[in-house]
Design an enzyme around this catalytic site. Structure first.
Site, PDB file in Angstrom:
ATOM      1  N   HIS A   1       0.829  -1.205   0.000  1.00 50.09           N
ATOM      2  CA  HIS A   1       0.000   0.000   0.000  1.00 50.09           C
ATOM      3  C   HIS A   1       0.864   1.256   0.000  1.00 50.09           C
ATOM      4  O   HIS A   1       2.026   1.252   0.440  1.00 50.09           O
ATOM      5  CB  HIS A   1      -0.926   0.021   1.220  1.00 50.09           C
ATOM      6  CG  HIS A   1      -0.184   0.025   2.524  1.00 50.09           C
ATOM      7  ND1 HIS A   1       0.402   1.161   3.062  1.00 50.09           N
ATOM      8  CD2 HIS A   1       0.096  -0.972   3.405  1.00 50.09           C
ATOM      9  CE1 HIS A   1       0.983   0.878   4.202  1.00 50.09           C
ATOM     10  NE2 HIS A   1       0.822  -0.422   4.435  1.00 50.09           N
TER      11      HIS A   1
ATOM     12  N   GLU B   1      -2.633  -7.624   7.182  1.00 49.11           N
ATOM     13  CA  GLU B   1      -1.431  -7.342   7.950  1.00 49.11           C
ATOM     14  C   GLU B   1      -1.215  -8.383   9.053  1.00 49.11           C
ATOM     15  O   GLU B   1      -2.146  -9.082   9.468  1.00 49.11           O
ATOM     16  CB  GLU B   1      -1.563  -5.941   8.572  1.00 49.11           C
ATOM     17  CG  GLU B   1      -0.424  -5.491   9.449  1.00 49.11           C
ATOM     18  CD  GLU B   1       0.893  -5.342   8.714  1.00 49.11           C
ATOM     19  OE1 GLU B   1       1.489  -6.408   8.403  1.00 49.11           O
ATOM     20  OE2 GLU B   1       1.338  -4.206   8.474  1.00 49.11           O
TER      21      GLU B   1
END
Length: 239
Positions: free
Chosen positions: A9, A84
């Site tokens: 990201h 994550e």
């Protein structure tokens, strides 16, 4: 076998504050991060991408949506197991504080034995659990892409620093002990190709920046987060 582009990201609000975001809510891209992803989209525009799969977290979904118009893919799929690492009680804390925790050295020197502390608010897991679920997810999705689109298909995963590092380390044959020898910046792309029971690494941490500028930025980010020399920032570099 299919070619996988692992995109981290773009620069996030947590990166800007040098905080370990984990699964915190409301962590989106900064203006800088959106600009980074737009430049990455231009770099990838000539590729024919057949599928885009994202972590469910906001910063990844925003990144995937910004990439999508240039990639020509139908839409963005979301897979929880691309998310994550679950950092438990480390979630939301400043990197500079975490470097003084005894666990930091275990994460750096023996990641295969590192497990993050439990929390009443956030789930916790070990780096091995994170790596196993990420590698398994990529292997499963890669097989789906190849079965549907053929061996030369190109597809994209949008995820986070540590999960991407885990896939790259696995593809290199280094496994979890090699996790902290891989570095991935915000809005970088790493490229792997899985063939039978092994992986081939084609590129790592490609951002398109000039090398001198990138080295200066890496040094500045490490100093801002107070990360010791030669250590790898938990969660990935803050950019």
């Amino acid at each position: 076998m299919a070619v996988l582009l692992l995109v981290r990201h773009g620069h996030s609000t947590a990166n800007a504050d040098a905080v370990l975001a984990g699964w915190s809510d409301g962590v989106g891209l900064t203006d800088r991060g959106r600009g980074e992803v737009e430049r990455l989209a231009d770099r990838l525009a000539d590729l024919e991408v057949v599928r885009v799969v994202s972590s469910p977290l906001q910063r990844c979904r925003e990144t995937a949506e910004l990439l999508l118009p240039s990639l020509g893919a139908v839409g963005v799929d979301v897979a929880d197991d691309l998310g994550e690492c679950h950092y438990g009680a480390w979630t939301g804390r400043r990197i500079a504080e975490l470097t003084r925790e005894p666990l930091w050295r275990t994460v750096q020197d023996d990641p295969a034995s590192a497990r993050f502390p439990d929390s009443e608010t956030y789930a916790a897991e070990s780096l091995r659990e994170m790596s196993d679920r990420m590698v398994a997810a990529v292997t499963r999705l890669d097989a789906e892409v190849e079965a549907e689109h053929g061996a030369d298909a190109v597809w994209v995963v949008v995820s986070h620093g540590d999960p991407i590092k885990a896939v790259v380390a696995d593809a290199m044959g280094a496994g979890l002990p090699g996790l902290q020898r891989v570095h991935v910046d915000p809005a970088s792309v790493s490229v792997v190709r899985r063939a039978r029971d092994r992986g081939l690494v084609l590129a790592v941490n490609s951002s398109g920046d000039g090398l001198a500028d990138r080295l200066r930025a890496l040094s500045a980010a490490a100093k801002r987060a107070d990360v010791p020399d030669a250590d790898s920032t938990v969660g990935g570099g803050t950019g």
